[in-house]
Scaffold this motif. Structure first.
Motif, short mmCIF file in Angstrom:
data_model
loop_
_atom_site.label_atom_id
_atom_site.label_comp_id
_atom_site.label_asym_id
_atom_site.label_seq_id
_atom_site.Cartn_x
_atom_site.Cartn_y
_atom_site.Cartn_z
N ASP A 11 -13.16 11.42 -2.93
CA ASP A 11 -11.91 11.80 -2.25
C ASP A 11 -12.12 12.88 -1.20
O ASP A 11 -11.16 13.32 -0.56
N THR A 36 -8.65 7.18 -1.24
CA THR A 36 -7.56 6.99 -0.27
C THR A 36 -7.54 8.07 0.83
O THR A 36 -7.47 7.74 2.02
N PRO A 37 -7.63 9.36 0.46
CA PRO A 37 -7.62 10.36 1.54
C PRO A 37 -8.77 10.15 2.51
O PRO A 37 -8.61 10.31 3.72
N SER A 38 -9.93 9.77 1.98
CA SER A 38 -11.11 9.60 2.83
C SER A 38 -11.01 8.38 3.74
O SER A 38 -11.35 8.45 4.92
N ILE A 39 -10.53 7.26 3.20
CA ILE A 39 -10.48 6.06 4.05
C ILE A 39 -9.42 6.24 5.15
O ILE A 39 -9.61 5.78 6.28
N LYS A 40 -8.34 6.95 4.82
CA LYS A 40 -7.32 7.21 5.85
C LYS A 40 -7.88 8.12 6.94
O LYS A 40 -7.59 7.96 8.12
N TYR A 41 -8.65 9.09 6.52
CA TYR A 41 -9.16 10.10 7.45
C TYR A 41 -10.33 9.56 8.26
O TYR A 41 -10.43 9.77 9.46
N GLY A 43 -11.70 6.15 8.16
CA GLY A 43 -11.61 4.79 8.68
C GLY A 43 -12.74 3.87 8.26
O GLY A 43 -13.64 4.22 7.48
N LEU A 63 -7.57 1.40 -0.75
CA LEU A 63 -6.55 1.29 0.31
C LEU A 63 -5.14 1.57 -0.21
O LEU A 63 -4.27 1.95 0.54
N THR A 65 -2.89 -0.57 -0.80
CA THR A 65 -2.05 -1.34 0.13
C THR A 65 -0.62 -1.49 -0.38
O THR A 65 -0.40 -1.78 -1.56
N GLU A 72 -3.95 -6.31 6.11
CA GLU A 72 -4.57 -4.98 5.98
C GLU A 72 -5.94 -5.05 5.30
O GLU A 72 -6.89 -4.37 5.71
#
Ligand SMILES: O=C([C@H](O)CO)[C@H](O)[C@H](O)COP(=O)(O)O
Length: 215
Positions: A11, A36-41, A43, A63, A65, A72
């Protein structure tokens, strides 16, 4: 009993730190989760980087989703995700969309039961729709309010559904044996490893607890 898999929830937002954590703990980890925080930040580029560096590990992209399931999830499976997550609260149409995307890429779907009011019904419907994994999950905010995933894990395990069960929410070495014995097939650990003074030692300790419980 087959040894449950151990999933490290990454994370952290910082990419070098994330990759270093993964390298340090790799001997004890089956699934790397890009949190989730990492994939949003960070990509989708991080998915490709993980696949390149750790080709022999499973890769879950968290994700969570909530809508537009197939649209997505598709690029993340195409980039190398072995598993992505979809929220149970998103509803069956979205869950089925992610399942369609996974099926086209020979990959898997985890339905995250976080904040789902009727977890048994959602788990049943998800299994029927073809999801491979349901996730019992007490999120970080709920953990801060004192909640744990143990009672929900017990209730879902008792259903005997044809899905694997993942459990997340503050799992640590002292609770690893308990969740294995209750029926979890995938043990997700975040803070207990990435927040430890020695993440490698913490991962090894959890691995040893899981092995002992499954013996
Ligand atoms: O999924 C998670 C959370 O919602 C933030 O994205 C965590 O990765 C998951 O809860 C595991 O972390 P710990 O609870 O710290 O073990």
């Amino acid at each position: 009993m087959a040894r449950p898999l151990i999933q490290l929830a990454l994370d952290t937002l910082d990419i070098p730190q994330t990759l270093k954590l993964a390298s340090l703990t790799a001997p004890y980890i089956d699934i790397f989760e890009i949190g989730t925080p990492s994939i949003k930040y960070n990509g989708i580029a991080l998915v490709k980087e993980f696949k390149k560096r750790f080709p022999n590990k499973l890769l879950l992209v968290d994700l969570k989703t909530m809508d537009a399931g197939e649209y997505e999830a598709t690029p993340f499976f195409a980039a190398g995700a072995d598993i992505t997550t979809v929220l149970g609260v998103a509803g069956l149409a979205t869950i089925k969309g992610v399942i369609n995307a996974a099926n086209k890429h020979n990959a898997e779907v985890q339905v995250d039961l976080i904040n789902v009011p009727d977890k048994a019904a959602c788990a049943r419907e998800s299994a029927k729709a073809g999801a491979q994994i349901v996730g019992i999950h007490t999120g970080l905010d709920a953990q801060a309010a004192g909640q744990t995933p143990f009672a929900d894990l017990q209730a879902i395990a008792k259903l005997g559904l044809p899905v694997r069960i993942s459990v997340a929410g503050g799992i640590k070495a002292s609770t690893a044996q308990q969740v294995v014995k209750t029926g979890a097939n995938i043990i997700v650990v975040g803070a207990a490893i990435y927040g430890a003074a020695s993440p490698a030692d913490a991962a090894r300790e959890i691995y040893e607890q899981v092995v002992a419980a499954a013996a």
